[in-house]
Write a protein that holds these residues in place. Structure first.
Motif, mmCIF file in Angstrom:
data_model
loop_
_atom_site.group_PDB
_atom_site.id
_atom_site.type_symbol
_atom_site.label_atom_id
_atom_site.label_comp_id
_atom_site.label_asym_id
_atom_site.label_seq_id
_atom_site.Cartn_x
_atom_site.Cartn_y
_atom_site.Cartn_z
ATOM 1 N N LYS A 28 0.822 -1.226 0.000
ATOM 2 C CA LYS A 28 0.000 0.000 0.000
ATOM 3 C C LYS A 28 0.854 1.274 0.000
ATOM 4 C CE LYS A 28 -3.990 1.820 2.564
ATOM 5 N NZ LYS A 28 -4.858 1.544 3.724
ATOM 6 N N TYR A 29 1.967 1.244 0.731
ATOM 7 C CA TYR A 29 2.717 2.495 0.912
ATOM 8 C C TYR A 29 4.085 2.528 0.223
ATOM 9 C CZ TYR A 29 -0.906 3.474 4.281
ATOM 10 O OH TYR A 29 -2.130 3.692 4.854
ATOM 11 N N GLU A 30 4.483 1.404 -0.394
ATOM 12 C CA GLU A 30 5.851 1.353 -0.923
ATOM 13 C C GLU A 30 6.141 2.443 -1.962
ATOM 14 O OE1 GLU A 30 6.891 0.033 -4.164
ATOM 15 O OE2 GLU A 30 4.954 -0.654 -4.914
ATOM 16 N N GLU A 31 5.166 2.696 -2.828
ATOM 17 C CA GLU A 31 5.410 3.641 -3.920
ATOM 18 C C GLU A 31 5.722 5.032 -3.346
ATOM 19 O OE1 GLU A 31 2.192 3.887 -6.695
ATOM 20 O OE2 GLU A 31 3.236 5.340 -7.928
ATOM 21 N N ARG A 34 9.096 5.033 -1.398
ATOM 22 C CA ARG A 34 10.236 4.972 -2.325
ATOM 23 C C ARG A 34 10.405 6.295 -3.056
ATOM 24 N NH1 ARG A 34 8.380 1.035 -5.995
ATOM 25 N NH2 ARG A 34 10.278 1.248 -7.187
ATOM 26 N N ARG A 35 9.276 6.920 -3.391
ATOM 27 C CA ARG A 35 9.355 8.216 -4.089
ATOM 28 C C ARG A 35 9.994 9.268 -3.179
ATOM 29 N NH1 ARG A 35 3.966 9.414 -5.294
ATOM 30 N NH2 ARG A 35 4.200 7.888 -6.938
ATOM 31 N N TYR A 36 9.571 9.257 -1.922
ATOM 32 C CA TYR A 36 10.155 10.229 -0.987
ATOM 33 C C TYR A 36 11.676 10.000 -0.889
ATOM 34 C CZ TYR A 36 11.376 13.001 2.970
ATOM 35 O OH TYR A 36 12.002 13.934 3.758
ATOM 36 N N CYS A 37 12.059 8.725 -0.741
ATOM 37 C CA CYS A 37 13.493 8.410 -0.612
ATOM 38 C C CYS A 37 14.240 8.805 -1.878
ATOM 39 C CB CYS A 37 13.694 6.920 -0.328
ATOM 40 S SG CYS A 37 13.023 6.389 1.248
ATOM 41 N N PHE A 38 13.626 8.538 -3.020
ATOM 42 C CA PHE A 38 14.279 8.860 -4.292
ATOM 43 C C PHE A 38 14.498 10.364 -4.439
ATOM 44 C CE2 PHE A 38 13.550 9.654 -9.001
ATOM 45 C CZ PHE A 38 14.868 9.408 -9.349
ATOM 46 N N MET A 39 13.443 11.128 -4.153
ATOM 47 C CA MET A 39 13.560 12.577 -4.324
ATOM 48 C C MET A 39 14.492 13.190 -3.269
ATOM 49 S SD MET A 39 12.178 13.806 -6.930
ATOM 50 C CE MET A 39 11.453 12.917 -8.293
ATOM 51 N N ILE B 56 8.754 6.962 -9.862
ATOM 52 C CA ILE B 56 8.733 5.659 -9.190
ATOM 53 C C ILE B 56 7.417 4.959 -9.506
ATOM 54 C CG2 ILE B 56 8.598 4.580 -6.884
ATOM 55 C CD1 ILE B 56 11.387 5.576 -7.341
ATOM 56 N N LYS B 57 7.560 3.694 -9.873
ATOM 57 C CA LYS B 57 6.354 2.903 -10.177
ATOM 58 C C LYS B 57 6.197 1.823 -9.105
ATOM 59 C CE LYS B 57 5.589 4.123 -14.752
ATOM 60 N NZ LYS B 57 6.205 5.417 -14.607
ATOM 61 N N PHE B 62 9.893 -5.175 -4.996
ATOM 62 C CA PHE B 62 10.247 -4.465 -3.769
ATOM 63 C C PHE B 62 9.537 -5.112 -2.569
ATOM 64 C CE2 PHE B 62 9.414 -1.326 -0.504
ATOM 65 C CZ PHE B 62 10.671 -0.792 -0.297
ATOM 66 N N VAL B 63 8.238 -5.394 -2.746
ATOM 67 C CA VAL B 63 7.463 -6.002 -1.651
ATOM 68 C C VAL B 63 8.085 -7.353 -1.279
ATOM 69 C CG1 VAL B 63 5.175 -6.798 -0.936
ATOM 70 C CG2 VAL B 63 5.366 -4.855 -2.483
ATOM 71 N N THR B 64 8.460 -8.127 -2.302
ATOM 72 C CA THR B 64 9.061 -9.442 -2.050
ATOM 73 C C THR B 64 10.359 -9.300 -1.258
ATOM 74 O OG1 THR B 64 8.177 -10.116 -4.176
ATOM 75 C CG2 THR B 64 9.802 -11.576 -3.195
#
Lengths: 192, 147
Positions: A28-31, A34-39, B56-57, B62-64
């Protein structure tokens, strides 16, 4: 009909001995994490490693999650602190000044800011935006990413960063004004 | 509100955070103030660029990866020990055994003394020309007789 499972219920399931249920929260929250970390970190590979560490840290501290804030705010707070630590530890030095960046990437900048909303996102544009954000100070960058890229409300930003609502307003205003001045040449509006 | 006060509030106006009365006042100001209008338009371009350029897509991989780290954390210590013990039994113990046997063989070979027979001692005492008479080896005899 899609069944909406509340974050709180998932957390309870994990705490009752089903660690696999945590995948629901990661998915649910990975995107956004990850976007926050990337930016913030400006490098996709570092960002994914950092985001993994954020979710593992959150998992390890799940028993301490009291539910005062939402899980999303809580996990973002972990992400903000983790990325700040990483940046400080690495003492990342910018390889180029603002002027050098404009000189080197001027054409791409034009393309980035003049693209229509229908234009397909290019990965180099995201890299460029991350580079651009690296020239803001830490506090300005945090608040801008959370607002503009993660779509958080002022209250959520205040809670995530542990600052007052007034501080959020003032940082956002200052950051927008700073970017407006720095990028004036590229921000083409109303025939100007 | 003065131009300066409006500049202070412009970011909140942009985010729709002001009440109806304040918003109306700013709207009226914007009709006559080009610099505030331009600022808002530039922020709009910035905002659109940010929302369009996410970079980011969603990623199942990543989940795995996260879940495999969590599964590692959840593996009880005894299981980890048992696993490392099983690796020891399967690979390391036989390797050590073979290594030890090989070392023993090497030691045996390198420390081997040349064997001296009674025949060698006796032949040493006899002149070379007469050694053929006592030798078991017929080729020795032929050599000594110059054949």
């Amino acid at each position: 009909m899609e069944v909406v499972i509340e974050d709180y219920d998932v957390i309870q399931e994990v705490l009752q001995g089903n660690p696999n249920a945590y995948a629901v929260l990661v998915r649910k929250y990975e995107e956004r994490v990850r976007r926050y970390c990337f930016m913030t970190l400006g490098n996709a590979s570092y960002a994914d490693d950092a985001a993994q560490e954020v979710f593992v840290k959150a998992y390890q501290s799940l028993a301490k999650f009291r539910g005062d804030a939402s899980f999303s705010t809580w996990v973002y707070r972990i992400a903000v602190n983790h990325c700040t630590d990483m940046q400080r530890k690495a003492a990342r030095q910018r390889t180029q000044s603002w002027d050098e960046l404009l000189e080197k990437e001027g054409e791409k900048m034009e393309e980035l800011f003049s693209a229509s909303p229908q234009t397909k996102t290019k990965i180099e544009h995201a890299d460029l935006l991350a580079q651009l954000l690296s020239h803001l100070d830490e506090k300005s960058r945090e608040v801008l990413i959370l607002r503009e890229m993660n779509g958080m409300s002022y209250d959520e930003i205040a809670e995530t960063l542990g600052i007052s609502l007034d501080a959020v307003k003032s940082r956002l205003k200052r950051t927008r004004q700073e970017l407006e001045i720095k990028l004036k040449h590229f921000l083409k509006v109303g025939g100007v | 509100m003065t131009h300066e006060t409006i500049q202070e509030k412009l970011s909140e106006y942009f985010d729709g955070m002001l009440n109806e009365h304040e918003s109306a006042e700013i709207k009226a100001h914007l009709r006559g103030c080009e610099s505030c209008r331009l600022a808002l338009q530039r922020w709009e371009v910035l905002s659109l660029t940010f929302s369009r350029t996410q970079g980011i897509k969603p990623s199942d991989q990543f989940v795995t990866k996260v879940m495999s780290q969590i599964s590692e954390l959840e593996t009880p210590e005894e299981e980890k020990e048992a696993e490392s013990l099983s690796i020891f039994r399967r690979w390391i113990a036989p390797l050590v055994g073979y290594g030890f046997a090989f070392a023993l063989m090497l030691i045996a070979i390198t420390s081997r003394q040349p064997t001296v027979t009674a025949e060698d001692i006796l032949l040493n005492q006899i002149p070379q020309s007469a050694q053929w008479m006592y030798s078991d080896d017929s080729s020795d005899m032929e050599n000594l007789m110059g054949m």
